[in-house]
Each structure stands twice: as structure tokens, then as C-alpha cells.
Design an enzyme around this catalytic site. Structure first.
Site, PDB file in Angstrom:
ATOM      1  N   ARG A  67      53.643 144.248 109.266  1.00 30.12           N
ATOM      2  CA  ARG A  67      53.678 145.528 109.985  1.00 30.12           C
ATOM      3  C   ARG A  67      54.655 145.515 111.154  1.00 30.12           C
ATOM      4  O   ARG A  67      55.153 146.565 111.569  1.00 30.12           O
ATOM      5  CB  ARG A  67      52.258 145.931 110.401  1.00 30.12           C
ATOM      6  CG  ARG A  67      51.420 146.325 109.189  1.00 30.12           C
ATOM      7  CD  ARG A  67      49.972 146.557 109.546  1.00 30.12           C
ATOM      8  NE  ARG A  67      49.299 145.369 110.034  1.00 30.12           N
ATOM      9  CZ  ARG A  67      48.689 144.465 109.269  1.00 30.12           C
ATOM     10  NH1 ARG A  67      48.656 144.616 107.975  1.00 30.12           N
ATOM     11  NH2 ARG A  67      48.104 143.414 109.803  1.00 30.12           N
ATOM     12  N   GLU A 104      41.663 129.579 112.211  1.00 32.03           N
ATOM     13  CA  GLU A 104      40.271 129.176 112.419  1.00 32.03           C
ATOM     14  C   GLU A 104      39.958 127.985 111.496  1.00 32.03           C
ATOM     15  O   GLU A 104      39.355 127.006 111.906  1.00 32.03           O
ATOM     16  CB  GLU A 104      39.365 130.364 112.103  1.00 32.03           C
ATOM     17  CG  GLU A 104      38.005 130.229 112.717  1.00 32.03           C
ATOM     18  CD  GLU A 104      37.160 131.461 112.446  1.00 32.03           C
ATOM     19  OE1 GLU A 104      37.715 132.476 111.990  1.00 32.03           O
ATOM     20  OE2 GLU A 104      35.942 131.377 112.671  1.00 32.03           O
TER      21      GLU A 104
HETATM   22  P1  AMP Z   1      46.772 136.342 115.533  1.00 29.99           P
HETATM   23  O1  AMP Z   1      47.746 135.251 115.146  1.00 29.99           O
HETATM   24  O2  AMP Z   1      45.355 135.897 115.478  1.00 29.99           O
HETATM   25  O3  AMP Z   1      47.139 136.962 116.867  1.00 29.99           O
HETATM   26  O4  AMP Z   1      46.863 137.474 114.406  1.00 29.99           O
HETATM   27  C1  AMP Z   1      47.871 138.421 114.461  1.00 29.99           C
HETATM   28  C2  AMP Z   1      48.268 138.897 113.098  1.00 29.99           C
HETATM   29  O5  AMP Z   1      47.156 139.166 112.259  1.00 29.99           O
HETATM   30  C3  AMP Z   1      49.049 140.191 113.246  1.00 29.99           C
HETATM   31  O6  AMP Z   1      50.204 140.139 112.419  1.00 29.99           O
HETATM   32  C4  AMP Z   1      48.091 141.277 112.825  1.00 29.99           C
HETATM   33  O7  AMP Z   1      48.744 142.252 112.077  1.00 29.99           O
HETATM   34  C5  AMP Z   1      47.005 140.561 112.022  1.00 29.99           C
HETATM   35  N1  AMP Z   1      45.622 140.914 112.444  1.00 29.99           N
HETATM   36  C6  AMP Z   1      44.742 140.083 113.037  1.00 29.99           C
HETATM   37  N2  AMP Z   1      43.566 140.692 113.284  1.00 29.99           N
HETATM   38  C7  AMP Z   1      43.703 141.967 112.850  1.00 29.99           C
HETATM   39  C8  AMP Z   1      42.841 143.119 112.839  1.00 29.99           C
HETATM   40  N3  AMP Z   1      41.599 143.104 113.338  1.00 29.99           N
HETATM   41  N4  AMP Z   1      43.341 144.272 112.335  1.00 29.99           N
HETATM   42  C9  AMP Z   1      44.613 144.328 111.851  1.00 29.99           C
HETATM   43  N5  AMP Z   1      45.445 143.274 111.807  1.00 29.99           N
HETATM   44  C10 AMP Z   1      45.025 142.103 112.313  1.00 29.99           C
END
Ligand code: AMP
Length: 183
Positions: A67, A104
Site C-alpha cells: 500500500r 512475532e
Molecule cells: P509493522 O512492521 O508491524 O509496523 O507492520 C507494518 C506493515 O503491516 C504495514 O505495511 C501495514 O500495511 C501492515 N499492517 C500491520 N498491521 C495492520 C493493520 N492492523 N491493518 C492494516 N495493515 C496493517
């Protein structure tokens, strides 16, 4: 508009759809497709980003799969600068550099093309994604941008899941702008 009013923020937030238990039980997925198909919301967001970043002397926008590609490519075209895709392992066709990050359970990996910044050492790069959760993907991407010879001058997210504290972790490495926060 350099800053958004609370009314404009509320409007953007309301244009994003919540999908419970996707992609697995317990996750509340923030679905931005309902912002993209709402011309007023998409345009408001892009005008705001263009106004914020037009004077920051950026050379590239790096967008995180998938996205981050949508917002990043639209913004790069608006600013008249290049776009660089950051992809999951094995998707980019030419020579790449990779960075691992912890999930995780297990590890994941993001990649950038070695020549993404066309040899421009110190290229000024804006990192963009739709959402920051734990911050692991963005942290690895900031390292990748550096590995490829760029300087990440800011990381921008449409949404920050503040309760996961990912932005707090990332802030030691790079300035962060989260347009909307979920507490
Ligand atoms: P992180 O590495 O945990 O910060 O995860 C970020 C990535 O996961 C981004 O590219 C987001 O698009 C996706 N992502 C994580 N959690 C969500 C959520 N609750 N809703 C939509 N996309 C998420």
C-alpha cells in the site's frame, strides 16, 4: 494545506474501513481501499502530502509493499521526483540489498535494488507506508535506504497504531510524521 484541521482528520479517519479478524483472528485490519475509492478523501490526503513535502528538497520517495506503493507513487509523480519500491524478499528482479526484521514468530526480509538511487550518494529520501504497527518493517527499510546510499529524511504514515509503540522505536532513527493516530 500544510496542516490538517481536526475536521479533515476525522473525515480521513472515517473514510478508512475496519475489518475485524483479518488476516487472522484478533487483528483489526485498517482497509484503506475505501479511502482510495473516495475521490475527496484521496485528493485531500495527496494535496496535504504534496504541500508538506514540496519544499523539503527530496530526491526520492521509497514506498513499502504494497500500500506504500499507491501513496508513494502518486506523491512522487505530484512532486516530480522518482519512486523506489521496497519489496518483500524475492520480488525485485535486479541486484538487491536485503534487511531482516523480527516478527512475532520468525523473521521477514525487505529488499531494495542496489542502484535504486541511481548512484546519488546522500539522496534525500522520504519513506512512506499506509500504517505503522510494531515498526519492524519501517525500521528495516530505514536501514535499507542507508545501505543503498540514501538518507531517510522522514518517514510518513497515514495511520499509526500508537498502542503498539512502533513509532516510538523508529523515532530514534528518523523523524516521523503520522497523519492519523489510533490509540
Ligand atoms: P509493522 O512492521 O508491524 O509496523 O507492520 C507494518 C506493515 O503491516 C504495514 O505495511 C501495514 O500495511 C501492515 N499492517 C500491520 N498491521 C495492520 C493493520 N492492523 N491493518 C492494516 N495493515 C496493517
Amino acid at each position: 494545506m500544510q496542516t490538517l484541521t481536526q475536521e479533515q482528520k476525522d473525515f480521513l479517519m472515517a473514510s478508512i474501513r475496519d475489518i475485524p479478524d483479518f488476516p487472522k483472528p484478533g487483528i483489526l485490519f485498517k482497509d484503506i481501499t475505501t479511502l482510495l475509492n473516495n475521490p475527496k478523501a484521496f485528493n485531500l490526503l495527496m494535496e496535504h502530502l504534496a504541500a508538506r513535502y514540496c519544499d523539503m528538497d527530496l530526491d526520492y520517495i521509497a514506498g513499502i509493499e504494497s500500500r506504500g506503493f499507491i501513496f508513494g507513487a502518486a506523491l512522487a509523480a505530484k512532486l516530480g521526483i522518482g519512486f523506489v519500491p521496497i519489496r518483500k524478499k524475492g520480488k525485485l528482479p535486479a541486484a538487491t540489498i536485503a534487511e531482516k526484521y523480527a516478527l512475532e514468530y520468525g523473521v521477514d526480509e525487505v529488499e531494495i535494488h542496489i542502484d535504486a538511487f541511481r548512484g546519488n550518494k546522500g539522496a534525500r529520501v522520504l519513506l512512506i507506508d499506509d500504517l505503522i504497527a510494531t515498526g519492524g518493517t519501517a525500521e528495516a527499510t530505514v536501514r535499507l535506504i542507508k545501505d543503498a546510499g540514501g538518507e531517510c529524511v522522514e518517514a510518513v504514515f497515514l495511520l499509526e497504531l500508537a498502542f503498539l509503540e512502533g513509532a516510538d522505536k523508529l523515532r530514534h532513527a528518523v523523524p516521523i510524521y503520522s497523519i492519523l493516530k489510533v490509540h
